[in-house]
Write a protein that holds these residues in place. Sequence first.
Motif, PDB file in Angstrom:
ATOM      1  N   ILE A   1      -7.154   4.256  12.636  1.00 32.52           N
ATOM      2  CA  ILE A   1      -6.250   3.161  12.269  1.00 32.52           C
ATOM      3  C   ILE A   1      -5.577   3.535  10.959  1.00 32.52           C
ATOM      4  CG2 ILE A   1      -6.021   0.719  11.697  1.00 32.52           C
ATOM      5  CD1 ILE A   1      -8.547   0.202  13.345  1.00 32.52           C
ATOM      6  N   LEU A   2      -4.248   3.662  10.988  1.00 32.81           N
ATOM      7  CA  LEU A   2      -3.482   4.005   9.799  1.00 32.81           C
ATOM      8  C   LEU A   2      -2.619   2.827   9.392  1.00 32.81           C
ATOM      9  CD1 LEU A   2      -2.223   7.539  10.888  1.00 32.81           C
ATOM     10  CD2 LEU A   2      -4.126   7.022   9.369  1.00 32.81           C
ATOM     11  N   LYS A   3      -2.626   2.513   8.088  1.00 36.57           N
ATOM     12  CA  LYS A   3      -1.738   1.490   7.554  1.00 36.57           C
ATOM     13  C   LYS A   3      -0.390   2.139   7.279  1.00 36.57           C
ATOM     14  CE  LYS A   3      -5.396  -0.891   5.040  1.00 36.57           C
ATOM     15  NZ  LYS A   3      -5.833  -1.310   3.706  1.00 36.57           N
ATOM     16  N   ILE A   4       0.675   1.517   7.734  1.00 33.26           N
ATOM     17  CA  ILE A   4       2.018   2.014   7.453  1.00 33.26           C
ATOM     18  C   ILE A   4       2.523   1.231   6.242  1.00 33.26           C
ATOM     19  CG2 ILE A   4       4.358   2.312   8.324  1.00 33.26           C
ATOM     20  CD1 ILE A   4       3.108   2.469  11.131  1.00 33.26           C
ATOM     21  N   ILE A   5       2.548   1.912   5.100  1.00 36.19           N
ATOM     22  CA  ILE A   5       2.864   1.249   3.827  1.00 36.19           C
ATOM     23  C   ILE A   5       4.343   0.899   3.708  1.00 36.19           C
ATOM     24  CG2 ILE A   5       2.743   1.469   1.304  1.00 36.19           C
ATOM     25  CD1 ILE A   5       0.018   1.301   2.713  1.00 36.19           C
ATOM     26  N   SER A   6       5.214   1.858   3.981  1.00 40.76           N
ATOM     27  CA  SER A   6       6.645   1.583   3.865  1.00 40.76           C
ATOM     28  C   SER A   6       7.405   2.383   4.908  1.00 40.76           C
ATOM     29  CB  SER A   6       7.153   1.940   2.470  1.00 40.76           C
ATOM     30  OG  SER A   6       7.002   3.323   2.244  1.00 40.76           O
TER      31      SER A   6
END
Length: 53
Positions: free
Chosen positions: A45-50
């Motif tokens: 699970i990767l958070k997409i910051i911008s």
Amino acid sequence: MTNYIVCPECGYKLFKLGDGSNVEIRCPKCKLKLQIEIKDGKITILKIISEKA
């Protein structure tokens, strides 16, 4: 095998996914954008910051 995926930020249950899945979703509760991949029983699970404009 089916896995229940929850938002790592707020704990909201997003959906069920099986092996070989690759999805991008925005959490309806906290609005965090996530990329989720399940491959060979490993959940990433990767958070997409911008995003670039």
